[in-house]
Design an enzyme around this catalytic site. Structure first.
Site, PDB file in Angstrom:
ATOM      1  N   SER A   1     -15.544  -3.573  23.422  1.00 49.40           N
ATOM      2  CA  SER A   1     -14.401  -4.000  22.138  1.00 49.40           C
ATOM      3  C   SER A   1     -12.940  -4.443  22.793  1.00 49.40           C
ATOM      4  O   SER A   1     -12.229  -4.902  22.021  1.00 49.40           O
ATOM      5  CB  SER A   1     -14.301  -2.751  21.230  1.00 49.40           C
ATOM      6  OG  SER A   1     -13.916  -1.705  21.832  1.00 49.40           O
TER       7      SER A   1
ATOM      8  N   LYS B   1      -8.395   1.365  21.384  1.00 48.24           N
ATOM      9  CA  LYS B   1      -7.852   0.296  20.750  1.00 48.24           C
ATOM     10  C   LYS B   1      -6.366  -0.059  21.005  1.00 48.24           C
ATOM     11  O   LYS B   1      -5.695   0.963  21.460  1.00 48.24           O
ATOM     12  CB  LYS B   1      -8.230   0.335  19.263  1.00 48.24           C
ATOM     13  CG  LYS B   1      -9.583   0.539  18.932  1.00 48.24           C
ATOM     14  CD  LYS B   1     -10.513  -0.736  19.222  1.00 48.24           C
ATOM     15  CE  LYS B   1     -12.023  -0.743  18.719  1.00 48.24           C
ATOM     16  NZ  LYS B   1     -12.684   0.256  19.590  1.00 48.24           N
TER      17      LYS B   1
END
Length: 206
Positions: A125, A162
């Site tokens: 990701s 993230k």
């Protein structure tokens, strides 16, 4: 060490040290081949003798289950170490003992701010930020971070890595891979576990 080693036992112990320094303990077959033994059972007998004398410990049932007990100071990893955290179980502290895979010889003061632990990346990701599956992230523990920082966050008891952003006044965690949608944090229980301060590429791999 309880008893003096024979010359052959010293040589095998040195061989084990060298292989561990290279990344993995040797198998019985490796030892038999290196010392010209006719069978692996001869290597096993020497390992049992070393274990009885306190030089090593044996993990039964594992081909490479050899650990050094009496490590010579000159062969110890110099300097401080950081714990390497693998998969974190939901709802449990990141640094719970069962999550720590090993300790790596990495100076925490090499990072700004100082690193508190290493976290193994799982998934793709964050690949557009140069963070790949299997990388180790150096993480500084803190409960807040500036917008645009890459953080370790806990969302509903799950840990993720993230980039922290705000969109129209709402907190968002954004992946660095167009295949993944941003995580909207409104109405979610979340908090920041730490700030990513460095990336180490598969540092513990041989």
């Amino acid at each position: 060490m309880n008893t003096r080693l024979t010359a052959r036992q010293e040589a095998i112990l040195e061989f084990i040290r060298d292989r561990i320094q290279q990344g993995l303990p040797p198998t019985r077959g490796d030892i038999a081949e290196a010392f010209g033994f006719a069978s692996r059972s001869a290597a096993e007998q020497h390992l049992r003798a070393l274990a009885e004398k306190g030089a090593i410990s044996l993990n039964e049932g594992r081909a490479r289950g050899i650990q050094l007990v009496d490590v010579r100071p000159s062969l110890r990893r110099p300097g401080p170490e950081l714990p390497l955290v693998g998969k974190v179980a939901a709802g449990q502290p990141i640094l719970a003992q069962e999550h720590i895979e090993t300790h790596l010889a990495v100076d925490p003061d090499c990072f700004r701010p100082r690193a508190d632990y290493l976290l193994r990346v799982q998934g793709d990701s964050m690949i557009d930020a140069g963070i790949f599956d299997g990388d180790c992230l150096a993480v500084h523990r803190q409960p807040e971070a500036a917008l645009g920082s890459i953080v370790v966050a806990r969302i509903d008891d799950e840990v993720t890595v993230k980039r922290l952003q705000q969109v129209q006044g709402q907190w968002v965690l954004r992946a660095e891979n167009p295949r993944y949608q941003p995580i909207q944090l409104r109405d979610k229980a979340w908090h920041i576990e730490g700030l990513v301060v460095g990336v180490l590429r598969r540092l513990d791999k041989p």
